[in-house]
Design a protein around this motif. Structure first.
Motif: not given
Lengths: 66, 274
Positions: A55, A57, B2, B6, B10, B12, B15-21, B26
């Motif tokens: 998720p 990359y 990357p 990506i 994206m 770049v 990134l890294p994005h804010i979504w949880c582990p 993603g």
């Protein structure tokens, strides 16, 4: 196995979720101290499933010459 | 560094994005990017529109023309973009709450019009960003912070809802089945008309924890064991399909005229001399 392909990890982006390690068909990967590590590079068949399911990359297959 | 994909698709530096582990979003966002690449679209002609919610953060990361709009209104904004410039490929990334609760009316009316948008709903079965309130897709009986004794609402089946409202392409994919998801999104983008694709995500932080589903690995394993391709399902008995979820292309209509085509015809007819 294709020799012109290489498994690459970007530890800065890895959040240690363990998806790549769990679903790797050849047990190539392991989460160590919350980051993924390649523990069995020889066994890697460069299928790219880790890249598809990461998720963040943080792991991917690199083709030489690209 | 990357990967090539990506780097190309994206932003770049965001990134890294804010979504949880372990968040499935993603994986689904990568699927969308890969599908756009596979379709060979000109990046300047691609517009990503999103609303509000965890899913909708995707518009901030994807390196195309992007619009991060207000809650539930992504499809309304996308309709405007498409009507103003029908040659654009307009892709909406939205969440289950964004698309089917506050944006429910926009969704059904866009379906009814058969306007050429590709709507991808990242469904994590809960409102993740605001702390785990139950959403219209939280399964009956499951828990959320606002349903501590179990949700007494019955959940929407998003592709069925869209199909009934008039969408001419509906499908479902999962975060686990990434290869199939890419192919499905590709087909949705290529379809000339309204396409609705439900992408089943995983939210280990709220939905998973509230309902003791385990971590994201366990939740993805559940998808692996319980998602059945619609073609395989055709050969299975109702007993075998008990508790399973269907993935793949679920419905398709090819002979219904598209909205912007009809709109352009009206302009042509009554617009007078150029």
């Amino acid at each position: 196995m294709e020799n012109n392909k290489k498994l690459v990890i970007n530890p800065k982006w890895c959040k240690g979720c363990g998806i790549c390690a769990e679903f790797c068909p050849k047990d190539v990967l392991k989460i160590v101290h919350n980051k993924v590590q390649i523990v069995n590079d020889e066994a890697c068949i460069k299928c790219g499933l880790c890249e598809l399911r990461c998720p963040d990359y943080a792991i991917y297959i690199e083709k030489e010459g690209e | 560094m990357p990967s090539k994909l990506i780097e190309k698709t994206m932003r770049v530096n965001r990134l890294p994005h804010i979504w949880c582990p372990g968040c499935g979003h993603g994986i689904l966002m990568r699927d969308v990017a890969q599908a756009i690449e596979n379709c060979g679209l000109d990046p300047d002609k691609v517009v990503i529109v999103s609303g509000i919610g965890c899913s909708s953060r995707a518009a901030g990361y994807m390196n195309y023309n992007t619009l991060h709009t207000t809650h539930g209104r992504a499809i309304a904004f996308a309709t405007g973009v498409k009507l103003a410039n029908p040659e654009l490929n307009v892709i909406v990334i939205t969440g289950d709450g964004d698309a089917t609760a506050i944006g429910g009316n926009h969704l059904i009316h866009a379906c009814r019009r058969n306007i050429d948008l590709t709507v991808i709903v990242f469904n994590n079965n809960i409102y993740g960003m605001t702390g785990g309130q139950y959403s219209p897709t939280t399964p009956h009986g499951e828990k959320g912070t606002t349903a501590p004794y179990g949700n007494i609402d019955y959940n929407f089946d998003i592709p069925q809802l869209a199909q009934a409202a008039g969408a001419t392409f509906t499908g479902r994919c999962t975060a686990y089945h990434a290869q199939q998801a890419i192919k499905l999104i590709e087909a949705g983008i290529k379809h000339h008309g309204f396409s609705l694709i439900e992408g089943l995500s995983v939210c280990p932080t709220y939905y998973g924890r509230k309902n003791k589903k385990g971590d994201s690995v366990k939740m993805l394993s559940w998808q692996k064991d319980n998602a059945v391709d619609v073609k395989a399902a055709a050969k299975m008995t109702p007993e075998q399909l008990e508790g399973k979820i269907l993935i793949g292309e679920l419905s398709r209509v090819d002979n219904k005229e598209e909205y912007t085509d009809m709109y352009m015809k009206i302009i042509e007819k009554v617009g007078g001399d150029k």
